[in-house]
Design a protein around this motif. Sequence first.
Motif, PDB file in Angstrom:
ATOM      1  N   ASN A 167     -28.262 -16.212 -20.567  1.00  0.00           N
ATOM      2  CA  ASN A 167     -27.615 -16.931 -19.465  1.00  0.00           C
ATOM      3  C   ASN A 167     -26.518 -17.857 -19.977  1.00  0.00           C
ATOM      4  OD1 ASN A 167     -27.535 -19.495 -17.590  1.00  0.00           O
ATOM      5  ND2 ASN A 167     -28.241 -17.812 -16.306  1.00  0.00           N
ATOM      6  N   VAL A 168     -26.809 -18.568 -21.051  1.00  0.00           N
ATOM      7  CA  VAL A 168     -25.845 -19.510 -21.626  1.00  0.00           C
ATOM      8  C   VAL A 168     -24.579 -18.779 -22.074  1.00  0.00           C
ATOM      9  CG1 VAL A 168     -25.406 -20.992 -23.623  1.00  0.00           C
ATOM     10  CG2 VAL A 168     -27.517 -21.264 -22.321  1.00  0.00           C
ATOM     11  N   LEU A 169     -24.753 -17.684 -22.806  1.00  0.00           N
ATOM     12  CA  LEU A 169     -23.604 -16.921 -23.304  1.00  0.00           C
ATOM     13  C   LEU A 169     -22.804 -16.322 -22.144  1.00  0.00           C
ATOM     14  CD1 LEU A 169     -21.968 -15.682 -25.580  1.00  0.00           C
ATOM     15  CD2 LEU A 169     -23.642 -13.824 -25.698  1.00  0.00           C
ATOM     16  N   ALA A 170     -23.512 -15.780 -21.149  1.00  0.00           N
ATOM     17  CA  ALA A 170     -22.829 -15.150 -20.017  1.00  0.00           C
ATOM     18  C   ALA A 170     -22.014 -16.169 -19.217  1.00  0.00           C
ATOM     19  CB  ALA A 170     -23.843 -14.464 -19.104  1.00  0.00           C
ATOM     20  N   VAL A 171     -22.610 -17.335 -18.930  1.00  0.00           N
ATOM     21  CA  VAL A 171     -21.903 -18.371 -18.169  1.00  0.00           C
ATOM     22  C   VAL A 171     -20.710 -18.892 -18.956  1.00  0.00           C
ATOM     23  CG1 VAL A 171     -22.075 -20.713 -17.227  1.00  0.00           C
ATOM     24  CG2 VAL A 171     -23.883 -19.053 -16.776  1.00  0.00           C
ATOM     25  N   ALA A 172     -20.882 -19.124 -20.261  1.00  0.00           N
ATOM     26  CA  ALA A 172     -19.775 -19.604 -21.088  1.00  0.00           C
ATOM     27  C   ALA A 172     -18.640 -18.588 -21.117  1.00  0.00           C
ATOM     28  CB  ALA A 172     -20.261 -19.886 -22.511  1.00  0.00           C
ATOM     29  N   GLY A 173     -18.986 -17.294 -21.188  1.00  0.00           N
ATOM     30  CA  GLY A 173     -17.962 -16.258 -21.195  1.00  0.00           C
ATOM     31  C   GLY A 173     -17.244 -16.148 -19.864  1.00  0.00           C
ATOM     32  N   ALA A 174     -17.995 -16.235 -18.768  1.00  0.00           N
ATOM     33  CA  ALA A 174     -17.400 -16.122 -17.435  1.00  0.00           C
ATOM     34  C   ALA A 174     -16.543 -17.332 -17.089  1.00  0.00           C
ATOM     35  CB  ALA A 174     -18.496 -15.940 -16.380  1.00  0.00           C
ATOM     36  N   ALA A 175     -16.814 -18.479 -17.715  1.00  0.00           N
ATOM     37  CA  ALA A 175     -16.072 -19.709 -17.411  1.00  0.00           C
ATOM     38  C   ALA A 175     -14.689 -19.730 -18.054  1.00  0.00           C
ATOM     39  CB  ALA A 175     -16.868 -20.928 -17.882  1.00  0.00           C
ATOM     40  N   HIS A 176     -14.456 -18.884 -19.072  1.00  0.00           N
ATOM     41  CA  HIS A 176     -13.139 -18.783 -19.727  1.00  0.00           C
ATOM     42  C   HIS A 176     -12.621 -20.147 -20.200  1.00  0.00           C
ATOM     43  CE1 HIS A 176     -13.197 -14.705 -18.306  1.00  0.00           C
ATOM     44  NE2 HIS A 176     -13.181 -15.086 -17.040  1.00  0.00           N
ATOM     45  N   GLY A 177     -13.523 -20.949 -20.751  1.00  0.00           N
ATOM     46  CA  GLY A 177     -13.113 -22.229 -21.321  1.00  0.00           C
ATOM     47  C   GLY A 177     -13.006 -23.376 -20.330  1.00  0.00           C
ATOM     48  N   SER A 178     -13.336 -23.133 -19.054  1.00  0.00           N
ATOM     49  CA  SER A 178     -13.228 -24.184 -18.038  1.00  0.00           C
ATOM     50  C   SER A 178     -14.518 -25.002 -17.987  1.00  0.00           C
ATOM     51  CB  SER A 178     -12.955 -23.574 -16.656  1.00  0.00           C
ATOM     52  OG  SER A 178     -13.071 -24.552 -15.638  1.00  0.00           O
TER      53      SER A 178
END
Length: 227
Positions: free
Chosen positions: A121-132
């Motif tokens: 979940n952590v990796l997926a959310v960080a990836g989907a956020a694109h640095g935001s």
Amino acid sequence: MEIFTADFLGSLLSIVVIDLVLAGDNAILIGLAARNLPAGQRKKVILWGTLGAIIIRAIATFAFVYLLKIPGLLLAGGLILLWIAYRLLTDNKEHDVKSGTSMMSAIRTIIIADAVMGLDNVLAVAGAAHGSILLVTLGLLISIPIVVWGSTIILKFIDRYPVIIVIGAAILAWTAAKMIVKEPFLKPYFKEEWITYTFELAAVILVTGIGYFRKKHQSRRKVIEQN
């Protein structure tokens, strides 16, 4: 990333679906860890255990946002997410969480188990956020009620509508592909937009297609073994 643009809203929608598909499953461990405690202590365990898990997840997610800026890690994270998307379609998850016999042991179990189970979940959310950082924060705020209150409802919907898992896997694969194409040293290979879109579409089709047929094969083999 500007607020309320198509990219922002698309990323936020991806995070919501990722939370629904991944965080809902993690939430089951809370009930399992507290199941042997007196009713009066369960609410306190759920509250403090969830709070501790959310704090650990928040720290890990913000750390991942910055770590993904290191050369090569976007590619590595994307490949890991592709595997997670595939496993989401093919795994038969069984929860084997030790129930605590005291409040502190139950809280400790929840925090440790969530830290391990919540890496996807952590990796997926960080990836989907694109640095935001704003998107990461919104993603965490969305995951809190899901983890605390929504798990039973989510799992009932998933059991009734298995297509939710396929949609979740597709979004994970799409997120993974977008991470890979943004890897700095791969940019020369994705100069043309049509190549980028073709790669992202191919990643989604391959992961969901292979995962879907693998799942059907597993189900067919299980029926044969039972008979």
